[in-house]
Write an enzyme that holds these catalytic residues in place. Structure first.
Site, PDB file in Angstrom:
ATOM      1  N   ASP A 260       8.888 -44.171  50.869  1.00 11.72           N
ATOM      2  CA  ASP A 260      10.127 -44.900  51.115  1.00 11.72           C
ATOM      3  C   ASP A 260       9.989 -45.884  52.280  1.00 11.72           C
ATOM      4  O   ASP A 260       9.485 -45.529  53.354  1.00 11.72           O
ATOM      5  CB  ASP A 260      11.215 -43.864  51.453  1.00 11.72           C
ATOM      6  CG  ASP A 260      12.586 -44.471  51.654  1.00 11.72           C
ATOM      7  OD1 ASP A 260      13.189 -44.888  50.655  1.00 11.72           O
ATOM      8  OD2 ASP A 260      13.051 -44.528  52.810  1.00 11.72           O
TER       9      ASP A 260
ATOM     10  N   GLU B 114       6.887 -48.299  48.601  1.00 16.67           N
ATOM     11  CA  GLU B 114       8.036 -49.208  48.610  1.00 16.67           C
ATOM     12  C   GLU B 114       7.894 -50.057  49.871  1.00 16.67           C
ATOM     13  O   GLU B 114       8.187 -49.601  50.981  1.00 16.67           O
ATOM     14  CB  GLU B 114       9.371 -48.458  48.645  1.00 16.67           C
ATOM     15  CG  GLU B 114      10.532 -49.436  48.482  1.00 16.67           C
ATOM     16  CD  GLU B 114      11.851 -49.000  49.130  1.00 16.67           C
ATOM     17  OE1 GLU B 114      12.898 -49.513  48.714  1.00 16.67           O
ATOM     18  OE2 GLU B 114      11.840 -48.182  50.064  1.00 16.67           O
TER      19      GLU B 114
END
Ligand code: GLC
Ligand code: CA
Length: 475
Positions: free
Chosen positions: A186, A249
């Site tokens: 993330d 990401e």
């Protein structure tokens, strides 16, 4: 399990399948529905966070990295899910949230040095939070300030502290030992910041992806993406193991993702997610992500408007063909295979950044609860134009079947993309030296499309290609 050009199915656990009638999806529910994912032909499943969380950011504020939120089930349920996925040949990826925790994580009070904190009268610098407002808040523990790149409930961890790195590496080892095949990492651009905390300068040109308007006022040259960021990603790789699948990401344009790539298998290619329905823009998005950039193509996720709403339901078939014929990894957000649009969300919004509309549960069947829950769902399941899963399964011409056919065809496509001449509004690219993908995003029929054996068509398999239709042909 994760070879070639994999298809990864993203599950938003709250919204996939509720097994106990509390209106919230859960791990036993996912097990019940794994056959849907296997029937699509996907290679892997990525679960958005399943850890205990106060839900300021719906799981992305983690209060305990090595447990399952009781609303989703138990570690025993998790082990059963891993086994059930592996039985079906599906790899299982977890969402690993390295850059911050929940304010309610015990570390925030007990491990003061695990976080980025400063003592000063004024805020330590001018950095802004991704969701708007200053990135520094008063620290209730030290009386100084703590940094939060996202919501105030998400204090930033200090990846320049080796003890914190050790602790976060233990988290990766814990899940690997339980059979997890890899992780979606993330917000990696936030892993390391400028150690001197220098101010960010004012923005002089627009950022190429959507940003909160307040956050967009600064150019984030110091608050994210430090020059040594690769060292942080390398520490994640070292603990996850060389055979773990790591998907980054990295919310930065393609060229700026390069320092992360040596340690990743895939990095999301956000260029296509934010691309208008226009041939020139689509071509540019694809060309900025050649194979060596390890692109993970994504048309929808839990953060942004879904493809069926952005490009319109009439373009869902053409979009699916583009998405699934590109080399690299393809990430399919639950519900896109049905043509699920954005929903109304909740009033008042659950998510302060207003992302509820992208997170509505899947519609499985025609019963009143749409097969998602026997209770009151946290957000209403949404029906797509072609109907719920049960209806689309019976209809060989449905969008769901097109997704299945495209994923099967994907196995046969090989070689890099090379663009061919096409009329205005249309796109044609070859994959290797045999196959050509032709998609018409223009308003006029494409009267002399590439010739050859038609392997798959979104609409008619012969004659002109109508607007918002496509074909894969073999010469
Ligand atoms: C990622 C997630 C998003 C979350 C943010 C902070 O961008 O996709 O949902 O709010 O990180 O963790
Ligand atoms: Ca439940």
């Amino acid at each position: 399990m994760f070879k070639g050009n994999p298809v990864v199915y993203q599950i938003y656990p709250r919204s996939f399948q509720d097994s106990n009638g509390d209106g919230i999806g859960d791990l036993p529910g996912i097990v019940e529905r794994l056959d849907h994912i296997a029937a699509l032909g996907a290679d892997a499943v990525w679960l958005s966070p399943i850890y205990p969380s106060p839900d300021a950011d719906f799981g992305y504020d983690v209060a305990d990295h090595t447990a399952v939120d009781p609303r989703y089930g138990t570690l025993g349920d998790f082990d059963a899910l891993v086994a059930a996925a592996h039985d079906r040949g599906l790899a299982l990826l977890l969402d690993y949230v390295p850059c911050h925790t929940s304010l309610e994580h015990p570390w925030f009070r007990e491990q003061v040095d695990f976080y980025i904190r400063r003592q000063s009268a004024e805020r330590p610098n001018n950095w802004l939070a991704t969701f708007g407002g200053p990135a520094w808040d008063r620290d209730p523990v030290t009386g100084g300030w703590y940094l939060h790149t996202f919501y105030p409930e998400q204090p930033d961890l200090d990846w320049r502290n080796p003890a914190l790195v050790d602790a976060m590496q233990d988290v990766l080892r814990f899940w690997r030992a339980r059979g997890v095949d890899g992780f979606r990492l993330d917000a990696l651009q936030s892993l390391l910041k400028d150690p001197e905390l220098r101010d960010d300068p004012p923005a002089t040109e627009p950022f190429p992806f959507p940003l909160d308007p307040n956050y967009a006022q600064l150019a984030h040259v110091h608050s994210v993406n430090a020059p040594d960021i690769g060292d942080g990603v390398a520490a994640i790789r070292a603990a996850a193991g060389s055979d773990a699948v790591l998907v980054g990401e990295v919310y930065l344009p393609a060229a700026q993702r390069d320092p992360y790539l040596p340690h990743l298998d895939v990095a999301f290619a956000f260029e296509l997610l934010f691309c208008p329905r226009e041939a020139g823009a689509v071509r540019a998005a694809i060309e900025s992500n050649p194979g060596e950039r390890r692109p993970g193509w994504v048309l929808s996720n839990h953060d942004f408007s879904r493809i069926a709403s952005r490009w319109g339901p009439e373009a869902a078939r053409a979009a699916a063909m583009l998405h699934l014929t590109l080399p690299g990894a393809a990430f399919l957000f639950q519900g896109d295979e049905l043509g699920q649009p954005d929903g109304p969300g909740h009033d008042p919004p659950y998510d302060r950044a207003r992302r509820d509309p992208y997170r509505h549960p899947l519609a499985w069947d025609e019963t009143p609860g749409a097969g998602f829950s026997s209770g009151q769902p946290w957000l209403a399941p949404l029906r797509a134009p072609d109907g719920p899963v049960s209806v689309q399964e019976r209809d060989r011409g449905s969008l769901l079947w097109l997704y299945r056919d495209l994923i099967a065809l994907r196995r046969e496509l090989d070689g890099p993309v090379s663009f061919l001449d096409a009329p205005p509004g249309a796109l044609a690219f070859s994959r290797g030296d045999r196959d050509v993908v032709a998609v018409n995003l223009g308003a006029e029929p494409w009267r002399d499309p590439p010739a050859g054996e038609v392997l798959l068509a979104t609409h008619e398999a012969s004659g002109p290609i109508r607007p918002l239709a496509g074909r894969v042909v073999r010469s």
